[in-house]
Structures are given as structure tokens and as C-alpha cells.
Design an enzyme around this catalytic site. Structure first.
Site, PDB file in Angstrom:
ATOM      1  N   LYS A  58      15.561  -6.482  16.776  1.00  0.00           N
ATOM      2  CA  LYS A  58      14.361  -5.696  17.064  1.00  0.00           C
ATOM      3  C   LYS A  58      13.983  -5.791  18.544  1.00  0.00           C
ATOM      4  O   LYS A  58      13.570  -4.799  19.149  1.00  0.00           O
ATOM      5  CB  LYS A  58      13.207  -6.169  16.186  1.00  0.00           C
ATOM      6  N   CYS A 118      -4.034   0.235   6.884  1.00  0.00           N
ATOM      7  CA  CYS A 118      -3.167   1.423   6.922  1.00  0.00           C
ATOM      8  C   CYS A 118      -3.567   2.360   8.059  1.00  0.00           C
ATOM      9  O   CYS A 118      -2.705   2.978   8.692  1.00  0.00           O
ATOM     10  CB  CYS A 118      -3.217   2.149   5.582  1.00  0.00           C
ATOM     11  N   HIS A 165       0.851  -1.183   0.000  1.00  0.00           N
ATOM     12  CA  HIS A 165       0.000   0.000   0.000  1.00  0.00           C
ATOM     13  C   HIS A 165       0.894   1.242   0.000  1.00  0.00           C
ATOM     14  O   HIS A 165       1.954   1.262   0.636  1.00  0.00           O
ATOM     15  CB  HIS A 165      -0.924  -0.006   1.216  1.00  0.00           C
ATOM     16  N   LYS A 197      -1.927   0.987  11.117  1.00  0.00           N
ATOM     17  CA  LYS A 197      -0.470   1.144  11.110  1.00  0.00           C
ATOM     18  C   LYS A 197      -0.060   2.592  11.374  1.00  0.00           C
ATOM     19  O   LYS A 197       0.915   2.853  12.088  1.00  0.00           O
ATOM     20  CB  LYS A 197       0.111   0.661   9.783  1.00  0.00           C
ATOM     21  N   GLU A 209       1.065   4.327   1.277  1.00  0.00           N
ATOM     22  CA  GLU A 209       1.564   5.026   2.458  1.00  0.00           C
ATOM     23  C   GLU A 209       2.560   4.175   3.251  1.00  0.00           C
ATOM     24  O   GLU A 209       3.478   4.708   3.884  1.00  0.00           O
ATOM     25  CB  GLU A 209       0.418   5.482   3.363  1.00  0.00           C
ATOM     26  N   LYS A 267      12.902  -6.140   4.148  1.00  0.00           N
ATOM     27  CA  LYS A 267      13.472  -6.242   5.493  1.00  0.00           C
ATOM     28  C   LYS A 267      14.969  -6.527   5.438  1.00  0.00           C
ATOM     29  O   LYS A 267      15.750  -5.945   6.200  1.00  0.00           O
ATOM     30  CB  LYS A 267      12.770  -7.353   6.277  1.00  0.00           C
ATOM     31  N   LYS A 322       5.162  -0.417  22.153  1.00  0.00           N
ATOM     32  CA  LYS A 322       4.293  -1.223  21.288  1.00  0.00           C
ATOM     33  C   LYS A 322       3.339  -2.069  22.126  1.00  0.00           C
ATOM     34  O   LYS A 322       2.148  -2.191  21.797  1.00  0.00           O
ATOM     35  CB  LYS A 322       5.148  -2.110  20.378  1.00  0.00           C
ATOM     36  N   ARG A 324       6.632   5.230   3.861  1.00  0.00           N
ATOM     37  CA  ARG A 324       7.311   5.228   5.160  1.00  0.00           C
ATOM     38  C   ARG A 324       8.567   4.354   5.118  1.00  0.00           C
ATOM     39  O   ARG A 324       9.606   4.710   5.686  1.00  0.00           O
ATOM     40  CB  ARG A 324       6.334   4.759   6.229  1.00  0.00           C
ATOM     41  N   ARG A 325       8.528   3.231   4.414  1.00  0.00           N
ATOM     42  CA  ARG A 325       9.726   2.395   4.285  1.00  0.00           C
ATOM     43  C   ARG A 325      10.806   3.135   3.489  1.00  0.00           C
ATOM     44  O   ARG A 325      12.002   3.026   3.783  1.00  0.00           O
ATOM     45  CB  ARG A 325       9.396   1.056   3.629  1.00  0.00           C
TER      46      ARG A 325
END
Length: 711
Positions: free
Chosen positions: A672, A526, A394, A529, A396, A639, A682, A400-401
Site C-alpha cells: 500500500k 460512512c 456497514h 469514508k 455502503e 483484506k 490521502k 465498495r469492497r
């Protein structure tokens, strides 16, 4: 006595004359001498031939008896100038004299005032006028636009009662005032009749002056009449032509396929350039005129509260609508450049997104950081356990990535040498690690509302917000319960399709083998997110080991903007979040639509997604179904690619500059998890969704992150 004192005395005497309530004065009797007809009255001194003052009725026979003055009935509240408005919004401000130049007969004063940490200067022939100009500039920094009475005159004085952000008074008191200028004194004041109908009269209870009075200072309001349409069916082009006759509209471009053409027209008004786009030239011309009316004349033809920007709680460096339109224009312009004026086959799209960076108060210095398109997600059978496939294409999400690539590049720039440190957007933080420089802000543009909760509303019911179709009578609001149970729910995207569905109570864990055997791979919407980014930041877990949380300063929508629904989806539904780690917060960015809403993109969505980050020579095209390019190669945004960038930066950052001490990790998943504050934020977010009854966050199979770094 200096010039300022003389002016103050003069202006105050004029004010007294102008403020005198003539309606309360008795009518002149025919026997009373008019101006220049009578003989001057005596002051009590001898030798005067003037006649004595007659005894007034009720004087009890005493010549020196004075009747008690009647208390005047309060008339309509006079409009307030910028100085008065600013003093009400920000009382106790100090104005400083910076300089006085020019000859004695024509001095020029420069005054300054500090508001919200910013210094605003104003100049004028007197200190008073210089202060007024400084106040106007200060107001413009957080109130949308100055008032222009000539625009109201062109509209036949049929002003909408919704000319300011009254729906947001409780939340945003700074936006109570839209006007800076008082109306022309030659114009009689007009008010809505107290009977609540559409007629205008010179008396009534609801003032339509440029400066609304705070609700706490007025009597209980009368029922609000419906918004007034432009008189005699005037469209934006006609209204603008009355204000600025002889304007020339230029045709700029035509793009799109035959069934979905988009035309762009432009017009220059008072030296400012305005564009409008639409499915035909007539509509594009009207939208260009509408943009000019809104910016130059403060004349907004769509004043429904849901269409108004929702201001941010943080530092607001720009005028909301000016910023929104500039961000939209920059992203569209960059996409046009990248696709040969939309002629490339890869210009086809349903949704366009981009990130724009500003480094100060001037939007002219804004820079496009990323551009992307796409509306689909990976098919479950193409999942990668090595981080080589994009799960969510998607627009958006891809933007962002792409922004993450830029952040890595800026960190590497800082770590190169001392000379490059000045060029980087990062600086060392006194709390350890790095942080953005103070004036750097990021703005997210999406050509339509993000899928999921922000898009679950009916944009055309009813025709006018708060009005029944084909009626001038007020009815219930368009959505009486924008926060009812059906609202705010976490939703997942449909694999290989468009649209979203609410999460199931038992779907929070997905398994690798289950998906491969035919279970649908679920991806959070989205809307969900972006709400997550408003808590944990847009930098993600890996970068948070180096940098403090980074948040979007604004979210701009090109179409389907609804302030109530968007604000609920972005942050209101998780307002119950608590116990966030230090530096993490519930971000509430500016939310806004644009002056010229994008036309709906009909037809089937393409199966590809494109991405570009500043510094790239060309766009990258990804097959959304496979998450890789058409040759099966991994994306520069996958990733694995971003993990390689992280490992490279990790090797350059001195241990004492790490926000989280971490030994050499073995897998992407372990790296992470090392960002403990991020993981805690989170967890608080997921808990907030569950406590609010909005569902449980659905995560991808853990096997996706169990890969190691391979150069």
C-alpha cells in the site's frame, strides 16, 4: 422562397400580432367606425371619395403632424421556447442540416446540434421545427424534465414558485430553465399578486411562466410567497386521474415482517411503467402516481430546494431523477432476486446498498455490480492481524469492497488475451497503466443517508422548509447554518452499536494492545469514508498501482436525502484541499434522492451483513461482530482475499504498464505504501480536515496490515 422561409414569414407576422400589448391601446370610441363600417381612408391619390383623416388633438393644426410614439410599458415576459433557452445557456451553437427526405409537399428535415460533447438530432416538417426538437433533446440532457401545462391546469394553476432549481442558480446556471413548451395560447397568463398573498390575478410582478427569467434581467424580487398546496386537498392519485382518467393500478408484491410490511403498486401512464412502495397499498399507490406526475407531467409535489438533486461537476450522461430512480429500482430488484422475493431470513436489514454501472447514455443498459446490507462493525476482541476479518460491515462500505472484486476481475479479463480486451471496462492509458473506458460510470445507492455528518439533521423540522408548522408565513429556513461548527465534524462509529460520535482530539492513533484491553475500536463514519473516496478514489491504494483514480459519478439515497447536508458531508467541507497529485481531484458527483422514498425500517438491526458481486452464485452472510461467517471462515471481501487478487494481477501485468514501479513486496502494508501518489492524496485529505477544524482521521492499529501473502 423555400418552405422554411415561408413559415418564418408567417410565424413572424403572427408573433407581431400576438405580442401587441392590447392593454396600452385606447378604448374604442362609440363614434369610431367598427370593422366594415367606415369608408376606406385615402392613400393620397386622386379620385377617392373617402373622408379625410381628422386632425388629432395636439397636432398644432398640421395634418401630417405625427405624435411621438409612447414607450410601451413592458408587459410580462413571454415564455421562451427550447431554442431560445438553449441559446441563452449555451450561446453560439451551430445547427447542422443532416438530411432532407420526403416529397416536396411533405418534406422531413433532420437537424443536429452538439452540446457538451454530445450530438442531439431533431426532425420536423421544417428546418425551424427540426432545430427546435434538437434543442429540446439537448436541454433534456441537463435540465430535468420538459414542462407540461396540462399538469398545471389539473393543479388549478396553483403552481409553486419553486418549480425549478432557483436555490442553486449561482452554482448551477444550466438548471435555470425547466420548461421547453410554451403554455396553451388559449390560457390567460396567471401571476402571483404583487401584494404577496395567495391570490392570483391577471397582472402583477412575479411571472409563473414555464421559463423563469434570469435574476440579472429582472427587477428586485418581491418577497416569495409560501409554496401552495394542491387545491382542495387533492392527492397524487386524484390529480393523475384528472389528467389520465381510468388508469388501473396493479398490486405487485408484499414483503417484510408483520410489523414492517412493504407493499408495491404500479401504474402505466403513456406507455411508461411506474412503481411506488409504502407501508400500505394506499400509500404505495399514491407514490406510484407521484412518480408518474413527476416524470410525465413535470409536476413535483415536493419542491423544497433541499429535496432537489445536486448536479455533478463532471460529465452528466443521464437525467438526474431518471437515473436515481433506475439505480434504486435495479438494486432493490437484484436484492429481491437474491433473497427469494425478500422471503429469506437474510432479507432482514436496516440499510441496503449497491453499486450500478452504466456504459452509455441509456439507463436501460445499466448493470448491478454489487449488493450489500449491514449496519455494524467488528468487536475489538475479534481483530485479525492476518487480514482475515472485516472491520466495517456497514452496507455502503461492503458494496465498495465488492466493487473492488469486480475491478480485479475486469483487469484479469483484459490481461487474458486480445479478444477479451474489448469486453473489459479498462483500456490502456497514454499516461501508463490502465483507465476506465470513457462511457463507464459507477453509481452508489444507499437506502438511507450515510451515518455521520450527512445524517446529522432533523428531517421533519419544520414541516415545510422555510415555513413554521401550522403557519402560512415564511420564517427562518429550517437550518440557518448548515455549515456551522457542529457540522462537518469527523465522526466515528460506535463499536457493536449504531450511530456515531465526534472524534476526540487525542484519538487519531489506536493501539492493538489498548483495544484488546478494553478500549473501544474506533471506525470512521460512512460519511467520512465516502468523502475520502471523493478525493483518493474508490479503487484504493493497491489498485492505484495499476489504474488511474476511479470516482463515483453519482450517490443516490433512498431516504433521508437533504441536498445541503449531503453535499457538505461528501465534499463541501473539504473544499479547501490543495496540492493534490496529478489525476487526483475533489470529486463532486451527482447527489439525489428518489421519487418514492424508502419507508423507515423500524426494529432492531440484524447482526449480520450480506454481500454479492456480479458473477457470484449466491450471497455471502457475515457476522458483523466477528467479521467472519458463522463457521468462522474469512469473507471473500477481507483484506487477505483482496491482497491475493492483487498479487495475482501484479504477476500478470508487464512492468512497463505499472503506474508505480514496485519490487516484489513482502507485506500488505508495504504494498500500500508503494502507491506514492495515492498516499500523497490521502495525506492532503487528512490535512484539509485538520485545517478546516473538523478533527483528525482515526486509523486502525498498524498491526492489522503487517501480514504477508500466503496463497
Amino acid at each position: 422562397m423555400d418552405i422554411e422561409d415561408e413559415e418564418n414569414m408567417s410565424s413572424s407576422s403572427i408573433d407581431v400580432k400576438e405580442n401587441r400589448n392590447l392593454d396600452n391601446m385606447p378604448p374604442k370610441d362609440s363614434s369610431t367606425p367598427g370593422p366594415g363600417e367606415g369608408i376606406p381612408l385615402s392613400n393620397g391619390g386622386g379620385g377617392s371619395t373617402s373622408r379625410k383623416r381628422p386632425l388629432e388633438e395636439g397636432s398644432n393644426g398640421h395634418s401630417k403632424y405625427r405624435l411621438k410614439k409612447r414607450r410601451k410599458t413592458p408587459g410580462p415576459v413571454l415564455p421562451k421556447n427550447a431554442l431560445m433557452q438553449l441559446n441563452e445557456i449555451k450561446p453560439g451553437l451551430q445547427y447542422m442540416l443532416l438530411s432532407q427526405t420526403g416529397p416536396v409537399h411533405a418534406p422531413l428535415f433532420v437537424m443536429s446540434v452538439e452540446v457538451n460533447g454530445q450530438v442531439f438530432e431533431g426532425s420536423g416538417p421544417t428546418k425551424k421545427k427540426a432545430k427546435l426538437h434538437a434543442a429540446e433533446k439537448a436541454l433534456r440532457s441537463f435540465v430535468q424534465f420538459p414542462n407540461a401545462s396540462e399538469a398545471h391546469l389539473a393543479m388549478g394553476r396553483t403552481l409553486s414558485v419553486n418549480t425549478d432549481f432557483t436555490s442553486d442558480q449561482a452554482d448551477f446556471p444550466d438548471t435555470l430553465f425547466n420548461g421547453f413548451e410554451t403554455p396553451d395560447k388559449s390560457e390567460p397568463p396567471f401571476y402571483v399578486g404583487s401584494n404577496g398573498d395567495d391570490s392570483f390575478s391577471s397582472s402583477g410582478d412575479v411571472s409563473l411562466s414555464a421559463s423563469p427569467v434570469p435574476a440579472s434581467l429582472t427587477q428586485p424580487p418581491l418577497p416569495i410567497p409560501p409554496p401552495f398546496p394542491p387545491p382542495s386537498g387533492k392527492n397524487p392519485v386524484m390529480i393523475l386521474n384528472e389528467l389520465r382518467p381510468g388508469l388501473k393500478y396493479d398490486f405487485l408484491s408484499e414483503s417484510g415482517e408483520s410489523h414492517a410490511k412493504s407493499f408495491v403498486m404500479s401504474v402505466v401512464v403513456d406507455g411508461q411503467f411506474f412503481e411506488g412502495s409504502g407501508r400500505n397499498k394506499k400509500l404505495a399507490k399514491a407514490r406510484a402516481a407521484q412518480s408518474a406526475l413527476a416524470t410525465v407531467f413535470n409536476l413535483h409535489l415536493d419542491q423544497t430546494p433541499s429535496r432537489q438533486p445536486v448536479l455533478s461537476e463532471g460529465l452528466q450522461l443521464h437525467l438526474p431523477q431518471v437515473l436515481a430512480d433506475a439505480v434504486s429500482r435495479l438494486v432493490l430488484g437484484k436484492f429481491s432476486d437474491l433473497t427469494d422475493n425478500f422471503s429469506s431470513p437474510h432479507a432482514r436489514r436496516k440499510v441496503l446498498s449497491g453499486v450500478v454501472m452504466t456504459t452509455g447514455t441509456d439507463v436501460k443498459d445499466a448493470k448491478v455490480i454489487s449488493v450489500s446490507t449491514g449496519t455494524k462493525c467488528i468487536n475489538g476482541e475479534y481483530m485479525s492481524d492476518r487480514g482475515l476479518a472485516l472491520n466495517d460491515c456497514h452496507a455502503e462500505i461492503i458494496s465498495r469492497r465488492s466493487l473492488l472484486r469486480f475491478l480485479y476481475a475486469q483487469l484479469e479479463l483484459y490481461l487474458n488475451n486480445k479478444e477479451d480486451q474489448k469486453k473489459s471496462i479498462f483500456q490502456k492509458s497514454e499516461r501508463g497503466g490502465f483507465r476506465l473506458k470513457d462511457t463507464v460510470q459507477f453509481h452508489l445507492y444507499i437506502s438511507t443517508s450515510p451515518c455521520g455528518d450527512a445524517r446529522i439533521f432533523s428531517p421533519h423540522e419544520p414541516v415545510l422548509e422555510g415555513m413554521a408548522p401550522d403557519s402560512h408565513q415564511l420564517t427562518e429556513p429550517a437550518d440557518r447554518h448548515p455549515n456551522r461548527k457542529a457540522r462537518g465534524q469527523l465522526r466515528t462509529k460506535i463499536e457493536s452499536g449504531e450511530g456515531t460520535i465526534p472524534v476526540r482530539s487525542n484519538a487519531s492513533i489506536q493501539t492493538w494492545d489498548g483495544v484488546l484491553q478494553g478500549e473501544r475500536l474506533l471506525t470512521m463514519s460512512c460519511s467520512d469514508k465516502i468523502a475520502r473516496w471523493n478525493v483518493v478514489g474508490i479503487q484504493g491504494a493497491l489498485l492505484s498501482i495499476f489504474v488511474e483514480p476511479i470516482y463515483f459519478s453519482s450517490i443516490i439515497l433512498g431516504s433521508l436525502y437533504h441536498g445541503d447536508h449531503l453535499s457538505r458531508a461528501m465534499y463541501q467541507r473539504i473544499s479547501n484541499i490543495e496540492d493534490l497529485p496529478p489525476l487526483y481531484t475533489l470529486n463532486k458527483p451527482l447527489l439525489s434522492g428518489i421519487s418514492n422514498a424508502e419507508a423507515r425500517q423500524p426494529g432492531k438491526a440484524p447482526n449480520f451483513s450480506v454481500n454479492w458481486t456480479v458473477g457470484d452464485t449466491a450471497i455471502e452472510v457475515i457476522n458483523a461482530t466477528t467479521g467472519k461467517d458463522e463457521l468462522g471462515r474469512p469473507s471473500r471481501l477481507c483484506k487477505h482475499a483482496l491482497y491475493c487478487r492483487w498479487m495475482r494481477v501484479h504477476g500478470k501485468v508487464p512492468p512497463h504498464l505499472l503506474r508505480t514501479k514496485i519490487t516484489k513486496p513482502t507485506t500488505y502494508h508495504e504494498s500500500k505504501l508503494a502507491a506514492k501518489e495515492y498516499q500523497a492524496a490521502k495525506a492532503r485529505l487528512f490535512t484539509a480536515f485538520i485545517k478546516a477544524g473538523l478533527g483528525a482521521w482515526v486509523e486502525k492499529p498498524t498491526e492489522q496490515d503487517q501480514f504477508s501473502f500466503t496463497p
